[in-house]
Scaffold this motif. Sequence first.
Motif, PDB file in Angstrom:
ATOM      1  N   ILE A   1       0.827  -1.206   0.000  1.00 28.75           N
ATOM      2  CA  ILE A   1       0.000   0.000   0.000  1.00 28.75           C
ATOM      3  C   ILE A   1       0.862   1.257   0.000  1.00 28.75           C
ATOM      4  O   ILE A   1       0.484   2.290  -0.556  1.00 28.75           O
ATOM      5  N   ALA A   2       2.026   1.164   0.623  1.00 24.43           N
ATOM      6  CA  ALA A   2       2.924   2.322   0.694  1.00 24.43           C
ATOM      7  C   ALA A   2       3.717   2.536  -0.593  1.00 24.43           C
ATOM      8  O   ALA A   2       4.527   3.462  -0.670  1.00 24.43           O
ATOM      9  N   GLY A   3       3.470   1.705  -1.602  1.00 26.73           N
ATOM     10  CA  GLY A   3       4.194   1.815  -2.857  1.00 26.73           C
ATOM     11  C   GLY A   3       3.602   2.836  -3.810  1.00 26.73           C
ATOM     12  O   GLY A   3       2.759   3.659  -3.438  1.00 26.73           O
ATOM     13  N   ASP A   4       4.018   2.752  -5.071  1.00 25.68           N
ATOM     14  CA  ASP A   4       3.666   3.780  -6.040  1.00 25.68           C
ATOM     15  C   ASP A   4       2.536   3.384  -6.987  1.00 25.68           C
ATOM     16  O   ASP A   4       2.181   4.168  -7.887  1.00 25.68           O
ATOM     17  N   GLU A   5       1.963   2.190  -6.829  1.00 25.89           N
ATOM     18  CA  GLU A   5       0.860   1.803  -7.705  1.00 25.89           C
ATOM     19  C   GLU A   5      -0.334   2.720  -7.468  1.00 25.89           C
ATOM     20  O   GLU A   5      -0.574   3.181  -6.350  1.00 25.89           O
TER      21      GLU A   5
ATOM     22  N   SER B   1      -3.233  14.319   4.154  1.00 25.36           N
ATOM     23  CA  SER B   1      -2.523  14.385   2.878  1.00 25.36           C
ATOM     24  C   SER B   1      -1.423  13.329   2.893  1.00 25.36           C
ATOM     25  O   SER B   1      -0.877  13.003   3.944  1.00 25.36           O
ATOM     26  N   ILE B   2      -1.117  12.770   1.730  1.00 23.33           N
ATOM     27  CA  ILE B   2      -0.081  11.738   1.682  1.00 23.33           C
ATOM     28  C   ILE B   2       1.285  12.400   1.823  1.00 23.33           C
ATOM     29  O   ILE B   2       1.691  13.207   0.995  1.00 23.33           O
ATOM     30  N   ARG B   3       1.987  12.070   2.893  1.00 22.69           N
ATOM     31  CA  ARG B   3       3.312  12.630   3.158  1.00 22.69           C
ATOM     32  C   ARG B   3       4.369  11.775   2.482  1.00 22.69           C
ATOM     33  O   ARG B   3       4.307  10.545   2.526  1.00 22.69           O
ATOM     34  N   GLU B   4       5.323  12.428   1.885  1.00 22.01           N
ATOM     35  CA  GLU B   4       6.407  11.702   1.236  1.00 22.01           C
ATOM     36  C   GLU B   4       7.552  11.460   2.221  1.00 22.01           C
ATOM     37  O   GLU B   4       7.564  11.985   3.332  1.00 22.01           O
ATOM     38  N   VAL B   5       8.533  10.677   1.791  1.00 24.93           N
ATOM     39  CA  VAL B   5       9.688  10.342   2.623  1.00 24.93           C
ATOM     40  C   VAL B   5      10.935  10.897   1.939  1.00 24.93           C
ATOM     41  O   VAL B   5      11.077  10.765   0.723  1.00 24.93           O
TER      42      VAL B   5
ATOM     43  N   SER C   1      10.650  13.080   5.756  1.00 24.81           N
ATOM     44  CA  SER C   1       9.853  14.196   6.247  1.00 24.81           C
ATOM     45  C   SER C   1      10.397  14.624   7.601  1.00 24.81           C
ATOM     46  O   SER C   1      10.893  13.802   8.375  1.00 24.81           O
ATOM     47  N   ALA C   2      10.289  15.919   7.876  1.00 23.05           N
ATOM     48  CA  ALA C   2      10.810  16.443   9.137  1.00 23.05           C
ATOM     49  C   ALA C   2       9.984  15.980  10.330  1.00 23.05           C
ATOM     50  O   ALA C   2      10.489  15.870  11.446  1.00 23.05           O
ATOM     51  N   SER C   3       8.694  15.714  10.118  1.00 24.93           N
ATOM     52  CA  SER C   3       7.834  15.241  11.198  1.00 24.93           C
ATOM     53  C   SER C   3       7.249  13.889  10.815  1.00 24.93           C
ATOM     54  O   SER C   3       7.359  13.446   9.669  1.00 24.93           O
ATOM     55  N   LEU C   4       6.643  13.222  11.781  1.00 27.85           N
ATOM     56  CA  LEU C   4       6.096  11.896  11.541  1.00 27.85           C
ATOM     57  C   LEU C   4       4.654  11.991  11.050  1.00 27.85           C
ATOM     58  O   LEU C   4       3.895  12.874  11.442  1.00 27.85           O
ATOM     59  N   TRP C   5       4.289  11.038  10.217  1.00 28.96           N
ATOM     60  CA  TRP C   5       2.967  10.979   9.571  1.00 28.96           C
ATOM     61  C   TRP C   5       2.474   9.545   9.621  1.00 28.96           C
ATOM     62  O   TRP C   5       3.262   8.600   9.475  1.00 28.96           O
ATOM     63  N   VAL C   6       1.173   9.367   9.840  1.00 29.02           N
ATOM     64  CA  VAL C   6       0.594   8.036  10.016  1.00 29.02           C
ATOM     65  C   VAL C   6      -0.621   7.861   9.124  1.00 29.02           C
ATOM     66  O   VAL C   6      -1.463   8.752   8.997  1.00 29.02           O
TER      67      VAL C   6
ATOM     68  N   GLY D   1      11.796  10.371   8.801  1.00 26.83           N
ATOM     69  CA  GLY D   1      13.079  10.293   8.143  1.00 26.83           C
ATOM     70  C   GLY D   1      13.190   9.051   7.285  1.00 26.83           C
ATOM     71  O   GLY D   1      13.934   9.017   6.309  1.00 26.83           O
ATOM     72  N   ARG D   2      12.440   8.009   7.669  1.00 26.49           N
ATOM     73  CA  ARG D   2      12.316   6.811   6.860  1.00 26.49           C
ATOM     74  C   ARG D   2      10.895   6.290   6.974  1.00 26.49           C
ATOM     75  O   ARG D   2      10.131   6.745   7.818  1.00 26.49           O
ATOM     76  N   GLN D   3      10.547   5.341   6.144  1.00 26.58           N
ATOM     77  CA  GLN D   3       9.213   4.736   6.161  1.00 26.58           C
ATOM     78  C   GLN D   3       9.225   3.434   6.942  1.00 26.58           C
ATOM     79  O   GLN D   3      10.137   2.622   6.794  1.00 26.58           O
TER      80      GLN D   3
END
Length: 257
Positions: free
Chosen positions: A156-160, A191-195, A197-202, A222-224
Amino acid sequence: MLSGGLPPELPGVLSVAVPGVLEHRADEVLPLASVGKLLLLAEIARGLTGGDLRADEPVELLDEDYCGGSGLLTGLSARRWTLSDLALLTASVSDNTATNALIRRVGLERVNDTAAGLGLTATRLLDRIREPRLPEHPSTFAVGTAAELAALAGRIAGDERWARLLLGWMAGCCDRAMVPALIPHDPEDDSIREVPSASLWVANKTGVDAGVRCDVGVVRGGRQVCYAVLANCAPGDEFTMTRAMREVGARIAAHAR
């Protein structure tokens, strides 16, 4: 991968899969409660981006669709919604009525066929949502493993295209009380946050039932980090299991930073 850091004694089974970070009893097949709706949402997202489903297709709610428990539709007057509306309600507030309408639209067999195509062999839907669930019904809505669900979260976290659509729905999830509770993030940031990122997103999906607490999601900083945490216990012990799930979330937050 480390199995340490988990409470040594818990009043039930805690199954954890955080690829590259933490793994504990990750292959045990457990009831999923509403986390099983991720399989349905994956099929809807694939249909909407693959051309055989339309986001604006109207769906009339039938009396048989209505179900108590989580959701809003039992308290709303409208009887007609679009496929996209129902998918968002299923992902954001885990609406049981919306779930049943979507299952009626695409069918359990199609959902499970798609799950199998995504590599899920033990994770599947067994039935529609029922409140109450009677002895003549399948014993639970869905079953699966943390290992398979963490792999699904990674997909799900991929680019499809379908995955991006589903990830956006999950970003609107209103339940951040389990794994994300100790992850510092803005729960209203859908909003979909990219990697990186300065802050964490869930983005996540949860499941709650008597003796069942489940959470599957994606954390970006900083990583996924993708995760699946499933808890099964006797009714009454759920909060103890939830606290352990939150500790897993703290580990995920440290790694995602």
